[in-house]
Design an enzyme around this catalytic site. Structure first.
Site, short mmCIF file in Angstrom:
data_model
loop_
_atom_site.label_atom_id
_atom_site.label_comp_id
_atom_site.label_asym_id
_atom_site.label_seq_id
_atom_site.Cartn_x
_atom_site.Cartn_y
_atom_site.Cartn_z
N LYS A 1 -18.39 40.64 -6.36
CA LYS A 1 -19.45 40.90 -7.34
C LYS A 1 -20.59 41.67 -6.69
O LYS A 1 -20.79 41.58 -5.49
CB LYS A 1 -20.01 39.56 -7.85
CG LYS A 1 -19.08 38.77 -8.73
CD LYS A 1 -19.75 37.45 -9.15
CE LYS A 1 -18.82 36.62 -10.01
NZ LYS A 1 -18.54 37.23 -11.32
N ARG B 1 -9.74 30.99 -14.66
CA ARG B 1 -8.50 30.73 -15.39
C ARG B 1 -7.35 30.36 -14.44
O ARG B 1 -6.44 29.63 -14.81
CB ARG B 1 -8.16 31.95 -16.26
CG ARG B 1 -7.91 33.20 -15.47
CD ARG B 1 -8.04 34.47 -16.32
NE ARG B 1 -9.43 34.86 -16.53
CZ ARG B 1 -9.80 35.95 -17.20
NH1 ARG B 1 -8.90 36.72 -17.76
NH2 ARG B 1 -11.09 36.23 -17.33
N1 BES Z 1 -17.89 32.93 -13.18
C1 BES Z 1 -17.61 34.20 -13.72
C2 BES Z 1 -18.14 34.38 -15.12
C3 BES Z 1 -19.61 34.62 -15.23
C4 BES Z 1 -20.17 35.80 -14.81
C5 BES Z 1 -20.40 33.68 -15.83
C6 BES Z 1 -21.53 36.01 -14.95
C7 BES Z 1 -21.74 33.90 -15.99
C8 BES Z 1 -22.31 35.05 -15.54
C9 BES Z 1 -16.10 34.43 -13.77
O1 BES Z 1 -15.37 33.86 -12.75
C10 BES Z 1 -15.90 35.90 -13.69
O2 BES Z 1 -16.23 36.46 -12.68
N2 BES Z 1 -15.37 36.50 -14.74
C11 BES Z 1 -15.18 37.88 -14.80
C12 BES Z 1 -13.86 38.15 -15.46
C13 BES Z 1 -13.39 39.57 -15.33
C14 BES Z 1 -13.06 39.88 -13.90
C15 BES Z 1 -12.19 39.75 -16.21
C16 BES Z 1 -16.32 38.51 -15.58
O3 BES Z 1 -16.80 37.90 -16.53
O4 BES Z 1 -16.77 39.58 -15.19
MN MN Z 2 -15.28 35.12 -11.05
#
Ligand code: BES
Ligand code: MN
Ligand code: ZN
Length: 509
Positions: A280, A354
């Site tokens: 990230k 997931r």
């Molecule tokens: N924990 C995150 C989701 C999240 C991101 C919650 C920002 C709150 C704020 C999750 O594990 C994630 O990174 N999801 C990705 C999925 C994507 C790679 C398909 C996302 O939401 O960007």
């Molecule tokens: Mn994630």
């Protein structure tokens, strides 16, 4: 705060602060009128002064300096009487509690419960006031070397009711509020703790501690090698990049008849989500310590249910791990075998929630669940779709979805349903494995739910995406404790659960 319901006449009640509702158009509410008469028309005089008009959420503190048995009155704007609904009442209750929490008074009596709220009775209003008062006292200062000295509001609170006949119901409502608010505090504390403290092992220890609270609670913690034996290849794949060992935590609350099938709550417990190799951006990455708020809400809800001695069976399952990049981490393109036997191509290591939940959902089957609800900070896309007011709701069962929607309205911890139609499933197609862990660019909250749905085929299931609701960012950064309110309400309303069918094999744990 020591909080109770009492028949209290505002005209004569001694208190450090009387909380009095005022309607828009500077109109006195019923308790306001009584106080006004008894206190020599002083309230009317103040209203004529124009410092408060009664708009929703306004507040004004007046000192009565000997003119009334209440040392102060806290006037709270309720908006227009005819418009007073759930949400507006909650806002007013929160404004009152917020103002009270800043006062240096030892006791307070709230008369907010005297006003009429559309479709809501006294117990609901009392519970709402109580939750607001208790939540307003929340502080998180355990990581400060010297906690800032702060006033946290009155030590003794009273919620005034008119007649003795209402006392039992009001007191019950307050007890529910206490349990929910304490459960929410637990969830907030766990969420607010940094990732270097709140690790998977820390969550396991918290579950053990929680289990010590009631003989009806029992916790069990599975370690890496046990997860391997269970075949949780997907969960373990996420954990393999981190030096912190993963934990699968179960905590069972047996408040109901053993014959009854439990509600199973499955929480995402990623104690820090860096994204892994699909790392990230740095900007707000610190907030990914909140990626275990689903797990925290499971513990908070179980605590609330145990405190209330609810007559239900509930099982909490927490999949706890970190998601970090390293030489041992999973890579885009890696293929893993889930506990269900299905294979998954990991196209993005940041879609890790997931990957751990799918194995937890398969594991949950052994409890012969009445319903399963998973709670997860799953997708940023859910926040894009719904904003930060409701949690996303997905379900393979309309009745279950409706019950959760209603529990959301009743508790003020709302959810909004999104579809998991077949149409979306093909976006998860993979050329190499049974399917991939991410869909395309659009509908990310839905494709994530569609992924989970493939593992939740044999029981009634709902998925709550709490990415937008579990914490606040910015200056008010901190965990909200949601959806403890929703889940507790849902479980209490759901009741005992169906009887176990004898034809099914006895459950093995
Ligand atoms: N924990 C995150 C989701 C999240 C991101 C919650 C920002 C709150 C704020 C999750 O594990 C994630 O990174 N999801 C990705 C999925 C994507 C790679 C398909 C996302 O939401 O960007
Ligand atoms: Mn994630
Ligand atoms: Zn995550």
């Amino acid at each position: 705060m020591d909080l109770n319901a009492a028949v209290a006449d505002i005209a004569t009640q001694r208190t450090d602060c009387a909380v009095i509702p005022i309607f828009q158009g500077t109109r006195l509410s019923a308790p306001g009128q009584v106080a006004d008469e008894a206190w020599g028309k002083r309230l009317s005089q103040v209203l004529r002064g124009g410092d408060i008009s009664g708009k929703l959420g306004e507040s004004l503190i007046i000192h009565t300096v000997g003119a009334a048995p209440a040392q102060r009155a806290l006037l709270i704007g309720m908006g227009k009487a005819a418009e007073l609904d759930d949400r507006r009442f909650r806002r007013a209750a929160a404004a009152a509690a917020g103002a009270l929490a800043k006062l240096k008074c030892k006791s307070a009596t709230s008369h907010l419960g005297a006003v009429a709220v559309k479709d809501r009775g006294l117990p609901w209003r009392v519970r709402c006031i109580a939750e607001a008062m208790l939540d307003a006292g929340y502080r998180f200062d355990q990581m400060k070397s010297k906690p800032e000295p702060c006033v946290s509001g009155p030590a003794k609170g009273v919620i005034a009711i008119d007649s003795r006949r209402e006392l039992r119901a009001a007191q019950r409502a307050i007890n529910e509020a206490k349990a929910v608010s304490a459960g929410r505090s637990l969830a907030r504390d766990l969420g607010n703790l940094p990732g270097n403290v709140c690790t998977p092992s820390y969550l396991a220890e918290e579950a053990r501690k929680l289990a010590g609270r009631s003989p009806k609670l029992k916790s069990r913690v599975l370690t890496e090698s046990e997860l391997g034996k269970l075949g949780m290849g997907s969960f373990l794949a996420v954990a393999q990049g981190s030096a912190e060992p993963p934990r699968l935590i179960t905590i069972e609350y047996s408040g109901g008849d053993a014959e009854r099938q439990p509600i199973v709550l499955v929480g995402k417990g990623v104690t820090f989500d860096s994204g892994g190799i699909s790392i990230k951006p740095a900007g707000t990455m610190d907030e990914m310590k909140f990626d275990m708020c689903g797990a925290a809400s499971v513990l908070g809800t179980l605590q609330a249910l145990a405190d209330l001695e609810a007559l239900v069976n509930v099982v909490g399952i927490i999949a706890a791990t970190e998601n970090l990049p390293s030489g041992t981490a999973i890579k885009p393109g890696d293929i893993v075998t889930t506990m269900s036997g299905k294979t998954v191509e990991i196209l993005n290591t940041d879609a890790e929630g997931r990957l751990i939940l799918c194995d937890a959902l398969t594991f949950a089957e052994r409890f012969e669940p009445d319903v399963i609800i998973d709670i997860a900070t799953l997708t940023g896309a859910c926040m894009v779709a719904l904003g930060q007011h409701p949690s996303g709701l997905f379900s393979n069962n309309d009745k279950l979805a409706d019950a959760l929607l209603r529990a959301g309205e009743d508790s003020g911890d709302r959810v909004w349903r999104l579809p998991i139609w077949e149409d979306y499933q093909e976006s998860l197609n993979s050329n190499f494995a049974d399917f991939a862990n991410v869909g395309g660019r659009y509908g990310g909250a839905i494709t994530a739910a569609c992924f989970l749905a493939r593992f939740a085929t044999d029981y009634r299931w709902a998925h709550l995406d709490i990415a937008g609701t579990a914490w606040h960012s910015g200056t008010k950064k901190g965990a909200t404790g949601r959806p403890v309110g929703l889940l507790t309400e849902f479980v209490l309303k759901h009741g005992a659960g169906r009887k176990r069918s004898r034809s099914k094999p006895a459950r093995a744990t």
